[in-house]
Design a protein around this motif. Structure first.
Motif, PDB file in Angstrom:
ATOM      1  N   THR A  35     -18.897 -14.921   8.128  1.00 15.94           N
ATOM      2  CA  THR A  35     -18.352 -14.364   7.058  1.00 15.94           C
ATOM      3  C   THR A  35     -16.939 -13.807   7.395  1.00 15.94           C
ATOM      4  O   THR A  35     -16.809 -13.498   8.502  1.00 15.94           O
ATOM      5  CB  THR A  35     -19.211 -13.149   6.502  1.00 15.94           C
ATOM      6  OG1 THR A  35     -19.254 -11.961   7.356  1.00 15.94           O
ATOM      7  CG2 THR A  35     -20.500 -13.618   5.966  1.00 15.94           C
ATOM      8  N   ALA A  36     -16.145 -13.710   6.398  1.00 10.54           N
ATOM      9  CA  ALA A  36     -14.907 -13.131   6.504  1.00 10.54           C
ATOM     10  C   ALA A  36     -14.009 -12.444   5.423  1.00 10.54           C
ATOM     11  O   ALA A  36     -14.401 -12.869   4.250  1.00 10.54           O
ATOM     12  CB  ALA A  36     -13.896 -14.141   7.171  1.00 10.54           C
ATOM     13  N   SER A  37     -13.373 -11.520   5.598  1.00  7.60           N
ATOM     14  CA  SER A  37     -12.729 -10.975   4.429  1.00  7.60           C
ATOM     15  C   SER A  37     -11.244 -10.469   4.873  1.00  7.60           C
ATOM     16  O   SER A  37     -10.981 -10.451   5.895  1.00  7.60           O
ATOM     17  CB  SER A  37     -13.297  -9.539   4.122  1.00  7.60           C
ATOM     18  OG  SER A  37     -13.460  -8.528   5.327  1.00  7.60           O
ATOM     19  N   TRP A  38     -10.422 -10.441   4.008  1.00 10.18           N
ATOM     20  CA  TRP A  38      -8.936 -10.418   3.960  1.00 10.18           C
ATOM     21  C   TRP A  38      -8.511  -8.998   3.255  1.00 10.18           C
ATOM     22  O   TRP A  38      -8.757  -9.100   2.178  1.00 10.18           O
ATOM     23  CB  TRP A  38      -8.202 -11.710   3.750  1.00 10.18           C
ATOM     24  CG  TRP A  38      -6.910 -11.780   3.562  1.00 10.18           C
ATOM     25  CD1 TRP A  38      -5.936 -12.058   4.504  1.00 10.18           C
ATOM     26  CD2 TRP A  38      -6.142 -11.676   2.720  1.00 10.18           C
ATOM     27  NE1 TRP A  38      -4.696 -12.029   4.081  1.00 10.18           N
ATOM     28  CE2 TRP A  38      -4.772 -11.785   2.635  1.00 10.18           C
ATOM     29  CE3 TRP A  38      -6.582 -11.487   1.192  1.00 10.18           C
ATOM     30  CZ2 TRP A  38      -3.718 -11.803   1.797  1.00 10.18           C
ATOM     31  CZ3 TRP A  38      -5.313 -11.185   0.145  1.00 10.18           C
ATOM     32  CH2 TRP A  38      -4.141 -11.539   0.613  1.00 10.18           C
ATOM     33  N   ARG A  39      -7.389  -8.539   3.824  1.00 10.64           N
ATOM     34  CA  ARG A  39      -6.563  -7.572   3.127  1.00 10.64           C
ATOM     35  C   ARG A  39      -5.223  -7.620   3.157  1.00 10.64           C
ATOM     36  O   ARG A  39      -4.721  -7.590   4.136  1.00 10.64           O
ATOM     37  CB  ARG A  39      -7.421  -6.134   3.487  1.00 10.64           C
ATOM     38  CG  ARG A  39      -6.864  -4.861   2.169  1.00 10.64           C
ATOM     39  CD  ARG A  39      -7.695  -3.724   2.623  1.00 10.64           C
ATOM     40  NE  ARG A  39      -7.259  -2.972   3.833  1.00 10.64           N
ATOM     41  CZ  ARG A  39      -8.113  -2.094   4.057  1.00 10.64           C
ATOM     42  NH1 ARG A  39      -9.032  -1.508   3.239  1.00 10.64           N
ATOM     43  NH2 ARG A  39      -7.779  -1.335   5.182  1.00 10.64           N
ATOM     44  N   ASP A  40      -4.636  -7.391   2.163  1.00  8.59           N
ATOM     45  CA  ASP A  40      -2.886  -7.508   2.190  1.00  8.59           C
ATOM     46  C   ASP A  40      -2.657  -6.097   2.358  1.00  8.59           C
ATOM     47  O   ASP A  40      -2.913  -5.157   1.450  1.00  8.59           O
ATOM     48  CB  ASP A  40      -2.413  -8.106   0.684  1.00  8.59           C
ATOM     49  CG  ASP A  40      -1.070  -8.107   0.783  1.00  8.59           C
ATOM     50  OD1 ASP A  40      -0.516  -7.495   1.661  1.00  8.59           O
ATOM     51  OD2 ASP A  40      -0.590  -9.008   0.283  1.00  8.59           O
ATOM     52  N   LEU A  41      -2.054  -5.851   3.268  1.00 12.96           N
ATOM     53  CA  LEU A  41      -1.452  -4.373   3.786  1.00 12.96           C
ATOM     54  C   LEU A  41      -0.143  -3.969   3.071  1.00 12.96           C
ATOM     55  O   LEU A  41       0.265  -2.911   3.462  1.00 12.96           O
ATOM     56  CB  LEU A  41      -1.786  -3.973   5.158  1.00 12.96           C
ATOM     57  CG  LEU A  41      -2.995  -4.427   5.507  1.00 12.96           C
ATOM     58  CD1 LEU A  41      -3.203  -3.963   7.211  1.00 12.96           C
ATOM     59  CD2 LEU A  41      -4.220  -3.349   4.865  1.00 12.96           C
ATOM     60  N   GLY A  42       0.673  -5.029   2.469  1.00 13.04           N
ATOM     61  CA  GLY A  42       1.565  -4.690   1.848  1.00 13.04           C
ATOM     62  C   GLY A  42       3.074  -4.787   2.648  1.00 13.04           C
ATOM     63  O   GLY A  42       3.070  -5.130   3.768  1.00 13.04           O
ATOM     64  N   ASN A  43       3.959  -4.911   1.656  1.00 15.76           N
ATOM     65  CA  ASN A  43       5.530  -4.753   2.313  1.00 15.76           C
ATOM     66  C   ASN A  43       5.748  -3.629   2.840  1.00 15.76           C
ATOM     67  O   ASN A  43       5.274  -2.502   2.458  1.00 15.76           O
ATOM     68  CB  ASN A  43       6.328  -5.448   1.259  1.00 15.76           C
ATOM     69  CG  ASN A  43       6.338  -6.705   0.756  1.00 15.76           C
ATOM     70  OD1 ASN A  43       6.114  -7.494   1.765  1.00 15.76           O
ATOM     71  ND2 ASN A  43       6.214  -6.880  -0.396  1.00 15.76           N
ATOM     72  N   GLN A  44       6.891  -3.768   3.692  1.00 12.22           N
ATOM     73  CA  GLN A  44       7.391  -2.513   4.387  1.00 12.22           C
ATOM     74  C   GLN A  44       9.006  -2.734   4.350  1.00 12.22           C
ATOM     75  O   GLN A  44       9.387  -3.836   4.666  1.00 12.22           O
ATOM     76  CB  GLN A  44       7.076  -2.126   5.660  1.00 12.22           C
ATOM     77  CG  GLN A  44       5.628  -1.686   5.739  1.00 12.22           C
ATOM     78  CD  GLN A  44       5.277  -1.327   7.097  1.00 12.22           C
ATOM     79  OE1 GLN A  44       4.506  -2.125   7.708  1.00 12.22           O
ATOM     80  NE2 GLN A  44       5.824  -0.291   7.719  1.00 12.22           N
TER      81      GLN A  44
END
Length: 200
Positions: free
Chosen positions: A125-134
């Motif tokens: 299983t795998a999950s992904w999260r976008d941590l955003g721009n800087q």
């Protein structure tokens, strides 16, 4: 694709090899992170290898495509006494346009990593999260990926891609655990520092 646990262990092994026989730092190499600029580890200090020309022997998990350019690349590997490792790989491109294209490619690779890993690891299983721009340099973006193998081992990685002019840098951090265990805000500070250092 190898699992993140193997990648973390291999990173530490590669660091020992790199520190013992690394190519000398190029005069054109961009600025690199120091060990104390990585997210603090509760059980160990960080150790940094030498800055070396070319790609590391073990390219960071999720950005390890065969299209990565070795020319103009330089890297530094980091490890702790425990199961946490990190790396920074920077690329000096021939033009800003080339650097923009490379940064976009690396962002796409990071964003698609969880899906790519699942295709190659049935039963996991795998999950992904976008941590955003800087807003630093000409932009930076970070991501988190958690994977669990069919045998139950869990690993978490944070990736960031940043650019300043014709230089692109990738900062990767990984350890055993889940996204809840990852020091996201401290990592984003590390990524900001890495991009700021590209300007010299």
């Amino acid at each position: 694709m190898r699992t993140a646990a193997v990648a973390v262990a291999a990173c530490a092994l590669a660091l020992t090899t790199s520190a013992a026989g690394a190519a000398p730092k190029s005069s054109a190499a961009p600025g690199f992170l120091d060990a104390d600029e990585l997210p603090a580890h509760p059980g160990s200090q960080w150790y940094a290898g030498e800055v070396a020309d070319g790609l590391p022997e073990i390219v960071p998990f999720c950005v390890d495509g065969p299209e990565l350019p070795a020319e103009g690349a330089s890297h530094r590997l980091f490890h702790t006494d425990l199961d946490t490792g990190a790396s920074q790989v920077s690329f000096t491109a021939g033009s800003e346009q080339s650097a923009q294209a490379l940064a976009a490619q690396l962002r796409d690779s990071s964003a698609g990593c969880a899906a790519d890993w699942l295709r190659d690891n049935p039963g996991g299983t795998a999950s992904w999260r976008d941590l955003g721009n800087q807003d630093v340099g000409d932009g930076a973006h970070s991501y988190g990926v958690h994977i669990e193998s069919a045998h139950g081992s869990q690993d978490v990685h944070l990736f960031g891609v940043g650019r300043d002019g014709s230089t692109v840098t990738v900062v990767a951090w990984g350890q055993m655990g889940t996204l809840a265990d990852a020091p996201v805000e401290a990592y984003r500070t590390t990524l900001r520092t890495a991009v700021e250092k590209l300007a010299g």
